[in-house]
Scaffold this motif. Structure first.
Motif, PDB file in Angstrom:
ATOM      1  N   TYR A   1       0.849  -1.255  -0.075  1.00  0.00           N
ATOM      2  CA  TYR A   1       0.082  -0.138  -0.095  1.00  0.00           C
ATOM      3  C   TYR A   1       0.899   1.187  -0.030  1.00  0.00           C
ATOM      4  O   TYR A   1       1.535   1.587   0.978  1.00  0.00           O
ATOM      5  N   ASP A   2       0.928   1.911  -1.072  1.00  0.00           N
ATOM      6  CA  ASP A   2       1.725   3.134  -1.251  1.00  0.00           C
ATOM      7  C   ASP A   2       0.998   4.370  -0.750  1.00  0.00           C
ATOM      8  O   ASP A   2      -0.099   4.794  -1.312  1.00  0.00           O
ATOM      9  N   VAL A   3       1.415   5.111   0.176  1.00  0.00           N
ATOM     10  CA  VAL A   3       0.667   6.006   0.787  1.00  0.00           C
ATOM     11  C   VAL A   3       1.432   7.439   0.544  1.00  0.00           C
ATOM     12  O   VAL A   3       2.706   7.467   0.294  1.00  0.00           O
ATOM     13  N   HIS A   4       0.645   8.381   0.023  1.00  0.00           N
ATOM     14  CA  HIS A   4       1.293   9.584  -0.533  1.00  0.00           C
ATOM     15  C   HIS A   4       0.364  10.776   0.208  1.00  0.00           C
ATOM     16  O   HIS A   4      -0.651  10.890   0.214  1.00  0.00           O
ATOM     17  N   VAL A   5       1.412  11.522   1.033  1.00  0.00           N
ATOM     18  CA  VAL A   5       0.705  12.876   1.702  1.00  0.00           C
ATOM     19  C   VAL A   5       1.313  14.040   1.465  1.00  0.00           C
ATOM     20  O   VAL A   5       2.575  14.089   1.057  1.00  0.00           O
ATOM     21  N   GLU A   6       0.402  14.818   1.088  1.00  0.00           N
ATOM     22  CA  GLU A   6       1.023  16.237   0.362  1.00  0.00           C
ATOM     23  C   GLU A   6       0.423  17.398   0.970  1.00  0.00           C
ATOM     24  O   GLU A   6      -0.743  17.295   1.189  1.00  0.00           O
ATOM     25  N   LYS A   7       1.401  18.352   1.290  1.00  0.00           N
ATOM     26  CA  LYS A   7       0.768  19.579   1.604  1.00  0.00           C
ATOM     27  C   LYS A   7       1.683  20.635   1.327  1.00  0.00           C
ATOM     28  O   LYS A   7       2.820  20.725   1.400  1.00  0.00           O
ATOM     29  N   ASP A   8       1.191  21.586   0.459  1.00  0.00           N
ATOM     30  CA  ASP A   8       1.681  22.760   0.122  1.00  0.00           C
ATOM     31  C   ASP A   8       2.953  22.416  -0.758  1.00  0.00           C
ATOM     32  O   ASP A   8       4.243  22.947  -0.598  1.00  0.00           O
ATOM     33  N   GLY A   9       2.987  21.210  -1.601  1.00  0.00           N
ATOM     34  CA  GLY A   9       3.923  20.717  -2.356  1.00  0.00           C
ATOM     35  C   GLY A   9       4.931  19.856  -1.834  1.00  0.00           C
ATOM     36  O   GLY A   9       5.791  19.149  -2.231  1.00  0.00           O
ATOM     37  N   ALA A  10       4.897  19.914  -0.407  1.00  0.00           N
ATOM     38  CA  ALA A  10       5.968  18.988   0.331  1.00  0.00           C
ATOM     39  C   ALA A  10       5.230  17.557   0.395  1.00  0.00           C
ATOM     40  O   ALA A  10       3.927  17.413   0.662  1.00  0.00           O
ATOM     41  N   VAL A  11       6.159  16.610   0.181  1.00  0.00           N
ATOM     42  CA  VAL A  11       5.481  15.211   0.208  1.00  0.00           C
ATOM     43  C   VAL A  11       6.066  14.052   1.203  1.00  0.00           C
ATOM     44  O   VAL A  11       7.132  14.195   1.553  1.00  0.00           O
ATOM     45  N   ILE A  12       4.987  13.296   1.637  1.00  0.00           N
ATOM     46  CA  ILE A  12       5.639  12.154   2.348  1.00  0.00           C
ATOM     47  C   ILE A  12       4.927  10.941   1.709  1.00  0.00           C
ATOM     48  O   ILE A  12       3.945  11.055   1.521  1.00  0.00           O
ATOM     49  N   ALA A  13       5.950   9.976   1.497  1.00  0.00           N
ATOM     50  CA  ALA A  13       5.582   8.668   0.750  1.00  0.00           C
ATOM     51  C   ALA A  13       6.207   7.701   1.507  1.00  0.00           C
ATOM     52  O   ALA A  13       7.522   7.822   1.806  1.00  0.00           O
ATOM     53  N   TYR A  14       5.409   6.606   1.542  1.00  0.00           N
ATOM     54  CA  TYR A  14       5.934   5.338   2.264  1.00  0.00           C
ATOM     55  C   TYR A  14       4.982   4.299   1.828  1.00  0.00           C
ATOM     56  O   TYR A  14       3.873   4.345   1.130  1.00  0.00           O
ATOM     57  N   THR A  15       5.441   3.058   2.019  1.00  0.00           N
ATOM     58  CA  THR A  15       4.729   1.789   1.525  1.00  0.00           C
ATOM     59  C   THR A  15       4.443   0.822   2.726  1.00  0.00           C
ATOM     60  O   THR A  15       5.570   0.536   3.601  1.00  0.00           O
ATOM     61  N   VAL A  16       3.398   0.514   3.208  1.00  0.00           N
ATOM     62  CA  VAL A  16       2.780  -0.463   4.225  1.00  0.00           C
ATOM     63  C   VAL A  16       2.829  -1.793   3.449  1.00  0.00           C
ATOM     64  O   VAL A  16       2.188  -2.062   2.690  1.00  0.00           O
ATOM     65  N   GLU A  17       3.320  -2.762   4.138  1.00  0.00           N
ATOM     66  CA  GLU A  17       3.326  -4.234   3.593  1.00  0.00           C
ATOM     67  C   GLU A  17       2.676  -5.096   4.475  1.00  0.00           C
ATOM     68  O   GLU A  17       3.569  -5.766   5.673  1.00  0.00           O
ATOM     69  N   PRO A  18       1.319  -5.340   4.674  1.00  0.00           N
ATOM     70  CA  PRO A  18       0.909  -6.119   5.698  1.00  0.00           C
ATOM     71  C   PRO A  18       1.343  -7.712   5.293  1.00  0.00           C
ATOM     72  O   PRO A  18       1.392  -8.184   4.247  1.00  0.00           O
ATOM     73  N   VAL A  19       1.756  -8.415   6.443  1.00  0.00           N
ATOM     74  CA  VAL A  19       2.183  -9.650   6.269  1.00  0.00           C
ATOM     75  C   VAL A  19       1.586 -10.629   7.204  1.00  0.00           C
ATOM     76  O   VAL A  19       1.352 -10.468   8.317  1.00  0.00           O
ATOM     77  N   GLU A  20       1.309 -11.796   6.670  1.00  0.00           N
ATOM     78  CA  GLU A  20       0.800 -12.930   7.857  1.00  0.00           C
ATOM     79  C   GLU A  20       2.028 -13.634   8.287  1.00  0.00           C
ATOM     80  O   GLU A  20       2.678 -14.365   7.602  1.00  0.00           O
ATOM     81  N   CYS A  21       1.959 -13.581   9.671  1.00  0.00           N
ATOM     82  CA  CYS A  21       3.280 -14.059  10.628  1.00  0.00           C
ATOM     83  C   CYS A  21       2.861 -15.515  10.583  1.00  0.00           C
ATOM     84  O   CYS A  21       1.842 -16.111  10.724  1.00  0.00           O
ATOM     85  N   ARG A  22       4.106 -16.128  10.260  1.00  0.00           N
ATOM     86  CA  ARG A  22       4.304 -17.915  10.520  1.00  0.00           C
ATOM     87  C   ARG A  22       4.004 -18.319  11.723  1.00  0.00           C
ATOM     88  O   ARG A  22       4.552 -17.472  12.821  1.00  0.00           O
TER      89      ARG A  22
END
Length: 345
Positions: free
Chosen positions: A324-345
């Motif tokens: 899940y690629d999350v993109h947060v933007e305010k006044d041209g400044a950007v925060i971007a990160y990727t959430v990776e849900p995993v099923e733990c064994r």
């Protein structure tokens, strides 16, 4: 001192919002500018959590196992499981009838801290340590809640077992009607606090590094600003590079139990900062380049972080194996990160 008892009434979790005694911080922060979060009485004001958030359907402990490898996924799964390996209610050696607050059980305090720090490790913020000087006030706070079976950040003097210290501690604590090890998941879930997410934001704040935990067998006070009880300056913090923002769920591998245990997709994802202005930020979430609908909500300022935003999946839930690629933007400044849900064994 005459003690009067109110009729017991069941409150769901966190006390109603009191009037804030904290002056509002300036609103004109620009994204990228540094600003210290001011701690003070009133900052912990909060609403209610419903029964489903109290751990009544989610206090199951997990088996603590070492990571299968050094891979980020295995490390995250191990840390999460070990943090949740002992969630039994705290024993209590106090007594409400005689207004004896007792002492916080050392093992229960450590078990609760393990849960807090499992969250903070995933979120990429330094661990919290127990502050011994704050535990007495936090225990007085917990006694007040237990003796009256009610929660308040401004308990009135007519409450049973009222004390000035307990009342002052209540004003700067997160308060729950669960024993300490079982209160942490509901604090992070924070259902019923849609406009603040104040408990999650405090426990994931990069600006705090210690906490005072008070607990009875049924009530918890997590004192997040007990500086008035410091009889000497606190030990200086090691110079760590603190993140500019904190997301929950965080970047990287995240155990699916995080989503299930705290109803994350229903209550909402958050991003917070004690330095950046996230008010009015635009949020998008994509999977494989395709947008996923989210409802975005601003959060009140200075409730555990300077600013924050909540966004709720609209018509979808996080699935293991997806990114899940999350993109947060305010006044041209950007925060971007990727959430990776995993099923733990």
């Amino acid at each position: 001192m005459e003690r009067r008892r109110r009729a017991a009434r069941r409150r769901l979790a966190i006390a109603p919002e009191p009037s804030s005694a904290t002056a509002a911080l300036p609103r004109a922060w620009a994204l990228g500018l540094g600003a210290a979060l001011t701690l003070g009485a009133g900052c912990t004001k909060s609403g209610n959590l419903d029964v489903g958030a109290l751990g009544l359907d989610g206090v199951s402990s997990m088996e603590c196992v070492p990571p299968a490898s050094d891979a980020a996924r295995d490390v995250a799964c191990s840390r999460w499981a070990c943090g949740h390996s002992a969630l039994d209610a705290a024993p209590w050696n106090g007594d409400a009838a005689s207004c004896d607050p007792g002492r916080v059980d050392e093992h229960a305090r450590d078990r609760a801290l393990r849960v807090v720090n499992a969250y903070r490790a995933l979120a990429g913020v330094p661990e919290l340590t127990a502050e011994a000087r704050w535990e007495g006030p936090a225990q007085d706070c917990a006694l007040l809640a237990h003796a009256n079976r009610s929660l308040s950040h401004a308990p009135p003097p007519e409450w049973a077992c009222w004390s000035d210290r307990g009342a002052r501690a209540s004003a700067v604590s997160l308060v729950a009607n669960r024993s300490a090890p079982q209160a942490i998941d509901p604090f992070i879930e924070d259902e019923g606090n849609a406009s603040t997410m104040v408990h999650r934001r405090w426990l994931l704040s990069e600006k705090i590094h210690r906490v005072g935990l008070g607990s009875t067998s049924r009530f918890t006070c997590a004192l997040v600003d007990g500086r008035e009880w410091d009889d000497a300056p606190a030990a200086p913090r090691s110079e760590l590079a603190l993140p500019a923002w904190v997301a929950w769920p965080p970047p990287g591998p995240v155990p699916l139990d995080v989503f299930r245990r705290t109803k994350l997709d229903a209550v909402g994802w958050t991003i917070q900062s004690s330095n950046l202005d996230l008010d009015g930020a635009a949020v998008t979430v994509r999977v494989g380049g395709e947008p996923r609908a989210v409802a975005v909500f601003p959060l009140e300022r200075t409730m555990g972080s300077l600013t924050a935003v909540r966004f709720v999946p609209d018509g979808w839930t996080a699935q293991g194996g997806s990114r899940y690629d999350v993109h947060v933007e305010k006044d041209g400044a950007v925060i971007a990160y990727t959430v990776e849900p995993v099923e733990c064994r």
